[in-house]
Write an enzyme that holds these catalytic residues in place. Structure first.
Site, PDB file in Angstrom:
ATOM      1  N   LYS A 189     -11.543  -9.560  -6.644  1.00 56.81           N
ATOM      2  CA  LYS A 189     -12.042  -9.150  -7.970  1.00 56.81           C
ATOM      3  C   LYS A 189     -11.662 -10.133  -9.084  1.00 56.81           C
ATOM      4  CE  LYS A 189     -12.408  -4.174  -7.201  1.00 56.81           C
ATOM      5  NZ  LYS A 189     -12.063  -2.826  -7.675  1.00 56.81           N
ATOM      6  N   ASN A 233       5.702   0.947 -12.384  1.00 60.53           N
ATOM      7  CA  ASN A 233       5.348   0.218 -11.157  1.00 60.53           C
ATOM      8  C   ASN A 233       6.592  -0.231 -10.415  1.00 60.53           C
ATOM      9  OD1 ASN A 233       3.266  -0.776  -9.478  1.00 60.53           O
ATOM     10  ND2 ASN A 233       3.731  -2.868 -10.130  1.00 60.53           N
ATOM     11  N   ARG A 234       6.409  -0.415  -9.106  1.00 61.34           N
ATOM     12  CA  ARG A 234       7.493  -0.924  -8.256  1.00 61.34           C
ATOM     13  C   ARG A 234       7.905  -2.318  -8.732  1.00 61.34           C
ATOM     14  NH1 ARG A 234       5.776  -1.625  -2.105  1.00 61.34           N
ATOM     15  NH2 ARG A 234       4.313  -3.057  -3.107  1.00 61.34           N
ATOM     16  N   THR A 235       6.915  -3.185  -8.965  1.00 59.60           N
ATOM     17  CA  THR A 235       7.200  -4.539  -9.454  1.00 59.60           C
ATOM     18  C   THR A 235       7.010  -4.528 -10.972  1.00 59.60           C
ATOM     19  OG1 THR A 235       6.180  -5.300  -7.406  1.00 59.60           O
ATOM     20  CG2 THR A 235       6.653  -6.982  -9.054  1.00 59.60           C
ATOM     21  N   ASN A 237     -16.149  -6.370 -10.631  1.00 57.05           N
ATOM     22  CA  ASN A 237     -16.511  -5.744  -9.355  1.00 57.05           C
ATOM     23  C   ASN A 237     -18.023  -5.766  -9.137  1.00 57.05           C
ATOM     24  OD1 ASN A 237     -17.281  -3.745 -11.204  1.00 57.05           O
ATOM     25  ND2 ASN A 237     -16.960  -2.144  -9.692  1.00 57.05           N
ATOM     26  N   LEU A 243      -6.811   7.921  -8.176  1.00 53.58           N
ATOM     27  CA  LEU A 243      -7.988   7.065  -7.950  1.00 53.58           C
ATOM     28  C   LEU A 243      -8.404   7.046  -6.482  1.00 53.58           C
ATOM     29  CD1 LEU A 243      -7.568   6.474 -10.873  1.00 53.58           C
ATOM     30  CD2 LEU A 243      -7.839   4.065 -10.427  1.00 53.58           C
ATOM     31  N   GLY A 276      -1.796  -2.621 -10.303  1.00 52.90           N
ATOM     32  CA  GLY A 276      -2.757  -3.507  -9.656  1.00 52.90           C
ATOM     33  C   GLY A 276      -4.049  -3.537 -10.454  1.00 52.90           C
ATOM     34  N   ALA A 284      -6.730  -1.639 -10.325  1.00 53.95           N
ATOM     35  CA  ALA A 284      -7.231  -0.345 -10.789  1.00 53.95           C
ATOM     36  C   ALA A 284      -6.439   0.129 -12.011  1.00 53.95           C
ATOM     37  CB  ALA A 284      -7.151   0.678  -9.659  1.00 53.95           C
TER      38      ALA A 284
HETATM   39  P1  NAP Z   1      -3.860  -3.405  -5.883  1.00 56.96           P
HETATM   40  O1  NAP Z   1      -4.359  -4.313  -6.937  1.00 56.96           O
HETATM   41  O2  NAP Z   1      -3.519  -3.950  -4.544  1.00 56.96           O
HETATM   42  O3  NAP Z   1      -2.540  -2.662  -6.486  1.00 56.96           O
HETATM   43  C1  NAP Z   1      -1.803  -1.782  -5.704  1.00 56.96           C
HETATM   44  C2  NAP Z   1      -0.698  -1.094  -6.497  1.00 56.96           C
HETATM   45  O4  NAP Z   1      -0.042  -0.168  -5.610  1.00 56.96           O
HETATM   46  C3  NAP Z   1       0.371  -2.030  -7.013  1.00 56.96           C
HETATM   47  O5  NAP Z   1       0.828  -1.552  -8.238  1.00 56.96           O
HETATM   48  C4  NAP Z   1       1.476  -1.901  -5.953  1.00 56.96           C
HETATM   49  O6  NAP Z   1       2.766  -2.126  -6.430  1.00 56.96           O
HETATM   50  C5  NAP Z   1       1.362  -0.429  -5.606  1.00 56.96           C
HETATM   51  N1  NAP Z   1       1.927  -0.156  -4.286  1.00 56.96           N
HETATM   52  C6  NAP Z   1       1.403  -0.499  -3.095  1.00 56.96           C
HETATM   53  N2  NAP Z   1       2.222  -0.087  -2.093  1.00 56.96           N
HETATM   54  C7  NAP Z   1       3.272   0.539  -2.699  1.00 56.96           C
HETATM   55  C8  NAP Z   1       4.443   1.184  -2.207  1.00 56.96           C
HETATM   56  N3  NAP Z   1       4.694   1.262  -0.894  1.00 56.96           N
HETATM   57  N4  NAP Z   1       5.283   1.729  -3.092  1.00 56.96           N
HETATM   58  C9  NAP Z   1       5.042   1.652  -4.427  1.00 56.96           C
HETATM   59  N5  NAP Z   1       3.953   1.045  -4.951  1.00 56.96           N
HETATM   60  C10 NAP Z   1       3.079   0.504  -4.093  1.00 56.96           C
HETATM   61  O7  NAP Z   1      -4.890  -2.214  -5.597  1.00 56.96           O
HETATM   62  P2  NAP Z   1      -5.981  -1.596  -6.606  1.00 56.96           P
HETATM   63  O8  NAP Z   1      -7.242  -2.332  -6.461  1.00 56.96           O
HETATM   64  O9  NAP Z   1      -5.334  -1.469  -7.937  1.00 56.96           O
HETATM   65  O10 NAP Z   1      -6.223  -0.158  -5.951  1.00 56.96           O
HETATM   66  C11 NAP Z   1      -5.234   0.853  -6.024  1.00 56.96           C
HETATM   67  C12 NAP Z   1      -5.789   2.170  -5.500  1.00 56.96           C
HETATM   68  O11 NAP Z   1      -6.883   2.587  -6.306  1.00 56.96           O
HETATM   69  C13 NAP Z   1      -6.334   2.055  -4.073  1.00 56.96           C
HETATM   70  O12 NAP Z   1      -5.931   3.183  -3.358  1.00 56.96           O
HETATM   71  C14 NAP Z   1      -7.834   2.029  -4.250  1.00 56.96           C
HETATM   72  O13 NAP Z   1      -8.492   2.612  -3.157  1.00 56.96           O
HETATM   73  C15 NAP Z   1      -8.006   2.884  -5.505  1.00 56.96           C
HETATM   74  N6  NAP Z   1      -9.243   2.523  -6.236  1.00 56.96           N
HETATM   75  C16 NAP Z   1     -10.207   3.478  -6.367  1.00 56.96           C
HETATM   76  C17 NAP Z   1     -11.388   3.188  -7.042  1.00 56.96           C
HETATM   77  C18 NAP Z   1     -12.442   4.251  -7.174  1.00 56.96           C
HETATM   78  O14 NAP Z   1     -13.608   3.919  -7.450  1.00 56.96           O
HETATM   79  N7  NAP Z   1     -12.103   5.513  -7.014  1.00 56.96           N
HETATM   80  C19 NAP Z   1     -11.584   1.919  -7.606  1.00 56.96           C
HETATM   81  C20 NAP Z   1     -10.570   0.953  -7.470  1.00 56.96           C
HETATM   82  C21 NAP Z   1      -9.404   1.278  -6.777  1.00 56.96           C
HETATM   83  P3  NAP Z   1       3.370  -3.626  -6.583  1.00 56.96           P
HETATM   84  O15 NAP Z   1       2.751  -4.161  -7.839  1.00 56.96           O
HETATM   85  O16 NAP Z   1       4.818  -3.414  -6.678  1.00 56.96           O
HETATM   86  O17 NAP Z   1       2.944  -4.385  -5.341  1.00 56.96           O
END
Ligand code: NAP
Length: 290
Positions: free
Chosen positions: A70, A154-156, A91, A232, A132, A134
């Site tokens: 993205k 956030n974790r980080t 996106n 989400l 992240g 989203a």
């Molecule tokens: P991303 O950019 O990879 O970000 C992931 C986030 O989750 C980061 O803040 C990460 O923390 C955290 N994380 C991952 N594993 C973790 C753990 N074990 N413990 C604590 N924190 C953890 O992903 P994204 O694109 O933002 O998507 C996030 C979620 O939103 C996904 O489940 C996705 O399916 C959903 N989403 C839904 C839609 C929709 O249309 N409904 C659209 C977009 C996304 P760190 O920064 O510490 O790594």
């Protein structure tokens, strides 16, 4: 489906991609609108720039872009819509004469989900779990809608701080810095939060199928502050986060409508048509079946 010489192609690039619901949504909309379009997944393992260049050369009408491209895909575009540029993620790619133009319909998808559920962000205190892509879109939406405060947990911590900084810069440029307080904190400092009734967005992968018994915070004391919780995630339909919100008296929603509405907006941008509420409802019913 009749594929002929007039059929236009839409698609999605990402990796992994095989779980995507987007072909189901777009192909159903195209069928209901009677448009000669087909939407297909493209699994792009590494070179998104080459994929975008190839898609343009092949005459592809429009594309969705998902994880992990993205942000990186933006350098391959002819231009990027203003808010998408600020968020730093697109996106949706729309074909123009100069190349693909980038949009972020995740933000409009989330906006429409909130509006359909009667949730107003203006003047509200908001917590975002995750930092992240989203969470970044959700944070900008909160700023655009003039929430009273946006706290990213956030974790980080650095990633949450980076988003907070970008959102503050956006607020300053729109002369609204006084209206919305934006800050970042680590997950484990939630006991320090002021005891407000918050709108909470769950923007991490925790709780996503198959790890359905996980939530980033499990303490009931946290969820007692959640008047509304929006996860989400949409698989499963009811996540652990949502259960915790409801068990503590809050209203909880999943991300299925966000998924649907971001797709509808993208389809409208590609085809310069409006998808009727009737078709949107039908696609939603189809998504509920799975
Ligand atoms: P991303 O950019 O990879 O970000 C992931 C986030 O989750 C980061 O803040 C990460 O923390 C955290 N994380 C991952 N594993 C973790 C753990 N074990 N413990 C604590 N924190 C953890 O992903 P994204 O694109 O933002 O998507 C996030 C979620 O939103 C996904 O489940 C996705 O399916 C959903 N989403 C839904 C839609 C929709 O249309 N409904 C659209 C977009 C996304 P760190 O920064 O510490 O790594």
């Amino acid at each position: 489906m009749n594929i002929d010489g007039e059929t236009r192609i839409l698609g999605i690039i990402g990796y992994p991609i095989r779980h995507t619901k987007s072909p189901l949504i777009h192909n159903l909309i195209a069928k209901r609108q009677g448009q000669n379009l087909i939407y297909v997944p493209f699994e792009v393992e590494s070179d998104a720039a080459l994929a975008v260049q190839g898609a343009y050369a092949l005459g592809i009408t429009g594309m969705n872009v998902t994880v992990p491209y993205k942000t990186t895909v933006m350098e391959s575009l002819a231009g990027v819509e203003e808010l998408a540029g600020r968020i730093g993620a697109v996106n949706t790619l729309v074909r123009t004469e100069a190349g693909f133009q980038g949009y972020n319909t995740d933000i409009s998808g989330l906006e429409r989900e909130l509006s359909s559920e009667g949730i107003l962000l203006a003047g509200r205190h908001v917590l975002l779990l995750g930092a992240g892509g989203a969470a970044r879109a959700a944070a900008f939406l909160c700023a655009k809608e003039r929430a009273a405060s946006v706290i990213l947990l956030n974790r980080t911590l650095q990633k949450a701080e980076a988003i907070a900084q970008d959102v503050r810069a956006y607020l300053e440029e729109t002369e609204a810095a006084e209206e919305t307080e934006v800050r970042a904190m680590p997950f484990d400092s939630y006991p320090e939060l002021a005891k407000e009734r918050y709108i909470v967005f769950q923007c991490t992968q925790l709780g996503l199928y198959p790890r359905v018994e996980e939530a980033v915070i499990e303490d009931s004391a946290f969820y007692e502050m959640a008047e509304v919780g929006i996860d989400l995630i949409y698989n499963p339909r009811v996540t652990k986060f949502m259960r915790l919100v409801e068990e503590n008296g809050g209203r909880a929603y999943n991300g299925l409508k966000m998924l649907l509405y971001q797709a509808v907006r993208a389809y409208e941008l590609w085809t310069k048509t409006t998808v009727s509420d009737e078709i949107v409802d039908e696609v939603y019913e189809r998504l509920l079946i799975g």
